[in-house]
Design an enzyme around this catalytic site. Structure first.
Site, PDB file in Angstrom:
ATOM      1  N   ASP A   8       0.719 -24.695   6.672  1.00 28.51           N
ATOM      2  CA  ASP A   8      -0.203 -23.990   5.712  1.00 28.51           C
ATOM      3  C   ASP A   8      -0.855 -24.934   4.776  1.00 28.51           C
ATOM      4  OD1 ASP A   8       0.744 -21.803   6.791  1.00 28.51           O
ATOM      5  OD2 ASP A   8       1.677 -21.051   5.107  1.00 28.51           O
ATOM      6  N   ASP A 130      -0.956  -8.105   8.585  1.00 29.06           N
ATOM      7  CA  ASP A 130       0.052  -8.652   7.437  1.00 29.06           C
ATOM      8  C   ASP A 130       0.448  -7.437   7.001  1.00 29.06           C
ATOM      9  OD1 ASP A 130      -0.708 -11.208   8.123  1.00 29.06           O
ATOM     10  OD2 ASP A 130      -2.132 -11.425   6.555  1.00 29.06           O
TER      11      ASP A 130
END
Length: 243
Positions: A8, A130
């Site tokens: 990330d 998500d």
């Protein structure tokens, strides 16, 4: 089953967030290219790169770092998400050698976009869904939509996407174990591959996911656990590849 290390990216560094909160980050490395090389050396066959700044800005912010990782790691598949909301961005990543682009918020907010880009870039589009309690979150998880995750996944399957990455955001970055039940339910509801994400913490989570490979789960993304050491990546990979 693939075990896919997550890198990330925030301000050019490799970080992890807790439950998607940009202010609650842990910096693991100032050199994401070296991190990528480490996972490839340990046997990774695919890398999961997320432009966190891009996810919040709505356009790429760490593309240069992503291109550098692609150049440094030519022999693995790379999937990229975060801030991918137009055809130009997709084309740019594919031109740079990225294998799959992950569309999240734009897939939910403008559903026609998915059918357009799967037609234009077949075999390269993955949807990131998500969810919390079965509802899909958007805009870097900062908003919860009214959309049911299974309904949307079935629509995107009909559009021709390659796979769904399913993240249970109540688990992500919290080291609490993966939501096997929700992941299995989604995988059984569609006929395209599902990649599990969120909460994969120990070798036991790999074992549990291995038991639902038959439902259509082809891989698992892991982040904080391999950086903090609760999951040994090489050991997890060895187990995952037995499924």
């Amino acid at each position: 089953m693939l075990l896919i290390p997550a890198i990330d990216l925030k301000d050019g560094k490799c970080v992890r967030l807790r439950q998607g909160r940009m202010e609650d980050d842990t910096v693991f490395s100032d050199d994401p290219v070296a991190v990528a090389g480490r996972w490839v050396a340990a046997g990774a066959r695919r890398l999961h790169l997320v432009d966190l700044d891009g996810a919040f800005a709505g356009k790429p912010r760490n593309a240069e770092t992503i291109h550098a990782i692609r150049e440094a790691c030519p022999d693995v598949e790379i999937q990229v998400g975060g801030g991918i909301r137009d055809e130009e961005t997709i084309q740019g990543y594919l031109n740079a050698g990225v294998d799959f682009v992950i569309i999240g918020t734009k897939a939910v907010s403008a559903p026609h976009f998915v059918s357009d880009v799967t037609a234009e870039f077949p075999n390269h589009i993955i949807i990131g869904l998500d969810a919390r309690d079965g509802k899909v979150a958007i805009d870097g998880w900062s908003k919860l939509s009214h959309h049911d995750v299974i309904d949307l996944a079935q629509k995107f399957e009909a559009d021709g996407v390659e796979a769904i990455i399913y993240t249970d955001i109540s688990r992500d970055g919290m080291m609490g174990g993966v939501n096997i039940e929700a992941t299995s339910r989604l995988a059984r509801a569609i006929h395209i591959p599902v990649i599990a994400s969120g909460g994969i913490t120990t070798i036991d989570d790999i074992k549990a996911l291995g038991e639902i490979v038959g439902d259509g789960v082809i891989g698992a993304i892991t982040g904080r656990a391999i950086y903090e050491g609760t999951l040994d990546f090489a050991e997890g990979l060895k187990l995952a590849e037995t499924f």
